[in-house]
Design a protein around this motif. Structure first.
Motif, PDB file in Angstrom:
ATOM      1  N   UNK A  40       1.000  -1.025   0.024  1.00 45.14           N
ATOM      2  CA  UNK A  40       0.052   0.083  -0.131  1.00 45.14           C
ATOM      3  C   UNK A  40       0.971   1.303   0.125  1.00 45.14           C
ATOM      4  N   UNK A  41       0.727   2.437  -1.143  1.00 49.58           N
ATOM      5  CA  UNK A  41       1.367   3.381  -0.849  1.00 49.58           C
ATOM      6  C   UNK A  41       2.832   3.320  -1.622  1.00 49.58           C
ATOM      7  N   UNK A  42       3.141   2.164  -1.834  1.00 48.45           N
ATOM      8  CA  UNK A  42       4.415   1.809  -2.279  1.00 48.45           C
ATOM      9  C   UNK A  42       4.679   1.474  -3.644  1.00 48.45           C
ATOM     10  N   UNK A  43       6.120   1.583  -4.024  1.00 50.74           N
ATOM     11  CA  UNK A  43       6.406   1.303  -5.534  1.00 50.74           C
ATOM     12  C   UNK A  43       6.612  -0.377  -5.552  1.00 50.74           C
ATOM     13  N   UNK A  44       6.361  -0.948  -6.735  1.00 53.34           N
ATOM     14  CA  UNK A  44       6.620  -2.150  -6.899  1.00 53.34           C
ATOM     15  C   UNK A  44       8.125  -2.724  -6.709  1.00 53.34           C
ATOM     16  N   UNK A  45       8.339  -3.971  -5.903  1.00 56.32           N
ATOM     17  CA  UNK A  45       9.809  -4.198  -5.374  1.00 56.32           C
ATOM     18  C   UNK A  45       9.920  -5.715  -5.969  1.00 56.32           C
ATOM     19  N   UNK A  46      11.182  -6.025  -6.159  1.00 58.33           N
ATOM     20  CA  UNK A  46      11.461  -7.657  -6.132  1.00 58.33           C
ATOM     21  C   UNK A  46      11.437  -7.956  -5.079  1.00 58.33           C
ATOM     22  N   UNK A  47      11.129  -9.465  -5.324  1.00 56.27           N
ATOM     23  CA  UNK A  47      11.037 -10.421  -3.949  1.00 56.27           C
ATOM     24  C   UNK A  47      11.952 -11.265  -4.353  1.00 56.27           C
ATOM     25  N   UNK A  48      11.906 -12.182  -5.128  1.00 55.75           N
ATOM     26  CA  UNK A  48      12.732 -13.389  -5.522  1.00 55.75           C
ATOM     27  C   UNK A  48      12.550 -13.714  -6.971  1.00 55.75           C
ATOM     28  N   UNK A  49      13.570 -14.382  -7.400  1.00 54.29           N
ATOM     29  CA  UNK A  49      14.016 -14.660  -8.859  1.00 54.29           C
ATOM     30  C   UNK A  49      14.642 -16.301  -8.926  1.00 54.29           C
ATOM     31  N   UNK A  50      14.247 -16.885 -10.012  1.00 55.00           N
ATOM     32  CA  UNK A  50      14.903 -18.114 -10.178  1.00 55.00           C
ATOM     33  C   UNK A  50      15.260 -18.477 -11.771  1.00 55.00           C
ATOM     34  N   UNK A  51      16.631 -19.009 -11.914  1.00 55.75           N
ATOM     35  CA  UNK A  51      16.699 -19.198 -12.952  1.00 55.75           C
ATOM     36  C   UNK A  51      15.827 -20.253 -13.660  1.00 55.75           C
ATOM     37  N   UNK A  52      15.919 -20.440 -15.148  1.00 60.18           N
ATOM     38  CA  UNK A  52      15.231 -21.620 -15.913  1.00 60.18           C
ATOM     39  C   UNK A  52      15.487 -22.886 -15.344  1.00 60.18           C
ATOM     40  N   UNK A  53      17.036 -23.115 -15.097  1.00 63.62           N
ATOM     41  CA  UNK A  53      17.150 -24.721 -14.409  1.00 63.62           C
ATOM     42  C   UNK A  53      16.623 -24.817 -13.060  1.00 63.62           C
ATOM     43  N   UNK A  54      16.486 -23.815 -12.234  1.00 60.97           N
ATOM     44  CA  UNK A  54      15.964 -23.697 -10.821  1.00 60.97           C
ATOM     45  C   UNK A  54      17.375 -23.850  -9.910  1.00 60.97           C
ATOM     46  N   UNK A  55      18.641 -23.863 -10.799  1.00 60.94           N
ATOM     47  CA  UNK A  55      19.800 -24.054  -9.761  1.00 60.94           C
ATOM     48  C   UNK A  55      20.143 -22.855  -9.230  1.00 60.94           C
ATOM     49  N   UNK A  56      19.899 -21.485  -9.667  1.00 62.87           N
ATOM     50  CA  UNK A  56      20.057 -20.279  -9.028  1.00 62.87           C
ATOM     51  C   UNK A  56      18.955 -19.679  -8.476  1.00 62.87           C
ATOM     52  N   UNK A  57      18.916 -19.205  -7.229  1.00 63.40           N
ATOM     53  CA  UNK A  57      18.031 -18.331  -6.665  1.00 63.40           C
ATOM     54  C   UNK A  57      18.556 -16.879  -6.506  1.00 63.40           C
ATOM     55  N   UNK A  58      17.344 -15.988  -6.133  1.00 63.46           N
ATOM     56  CA  UNK A  58      17.757 -14.763  -5.903  1.00 63.46           C
ATOM     57  C   UNK A  58      16.991 -14.030  -5.146  1.00 63.46           C
ATOM     58  N   UNK A  59      17.143 -13.383  -3.708  1.00 63.98           N
ATOM     59  CA  UNK A  59      16.118 -12.890  -2.893  1.00 63.98           C
ATOM     60  C   UNK A  59      16.398 -11.447  -2.459  1.00 63.98           C
ATOM     61  N   UNK A  60      15.192 -10.572  -2.265  1.00 60.83           N
ATOM     62  CA  UNK A  60      15.647  -9.167  -1.757  1.00 60.83           C
ATOM     63  C   UNK A  60      16.039  -9.683  -0.304  1.00 60.83           C
ATOM     64  N   UNK A  61      16.739  -8.746   0.260  1.00 60.88           N
ATOM     65  CA  UNK A  61      17.409  -8.788   1.547  1.00 60.88           C
ATOM     66  C   UNK A  61      16.168  -8.736   2.584  1.00 60.88           C
ATOM     67  N   UNK A  62      15.113  -8.075   2.210  1.00 57.68           N
ATOM     68  CA  UNK A  62      14.019  -8.157   3.264  1.00 57.68           C
ATOM     69  C   UNK A  62      13.252  -9.563   3.613  1.00 57.68           C
ATOM     70  N   UNK A  63      13.574 -10.586   2.592  1.00 59.18           N
ATOM     71  CA  UNK A  63      12.688 -11.849   2.755  1.00 59.18           C
ATOM     72  C   UNK A  63      13.713 -12.888   3.019  1.00 59.18           C
TER      73      UNK A  63
END
Length: 125
Positions: A40-63
């Motif tokens: 609410x009242x915030x800009x859209x932000x990145x949470x998590x991502x995953x490569x096509x193979x599933x072998x690499x994942x990425x996260x926002x520090x907050x989560x």
């Protein structure tokens, strides 16, 4: 191309939810996936991502340490397991897809070609 997100809802602080996003109209196993959110009242932000193979994942520090992204290429589905939820996690969560080999960093929205409709997560204190 369609991305259908589901699994949102109302949960108490400290609880868990699992979001799902099912893709159609593309070759899922070649697509990189991510979750973003807009509170609410915030800009859209990145949470998590995953490569096509599933072998690499990425996260926002907050989560980090609380959320886990995974994918099932046989089901064309990406998941976001959310544990130890906090009121500040309240947001509309969006799944997004981008082509394998995209050179833009995972956390940048401009790298994504397709977006789902969003699913609302509300965490009560």
């Amino acid at each position: 191309v369609q991305l259908q997100a589901s699994g949102g809802g109302l949960v108490q602080a400290g609880g868990s939810l699992r979001l799902s996003c099912t893709a159609s109209g593309l070759t899922f196993r070649t697509i990189e996936m991510a979750w973003f959110r807009q509170g609410p009242g915030k800009e859209r932000e990145f949470v998590a991502g995953i490569r096509w193979s599933g072998t690499s994942t990425f996260y926002a520090d907050s989560v980090k340490g609380r959320f886990t992204i995974s994918r099932d290429n046989a089901r064309n589905t990406v998941y976001l397991q959310m544990n130890s939820l906090k009121p500040e996690d309240t947001a509309v969560y969006y799944c997004a897809a981008r082509r394998q080999g995209t050179i833009v960093v995972f956390s940048s929205q401009r790298g994504y070609d397709y977006w789902g409709q969003g699913t609302l997560v509300t965490v009560s204190s």
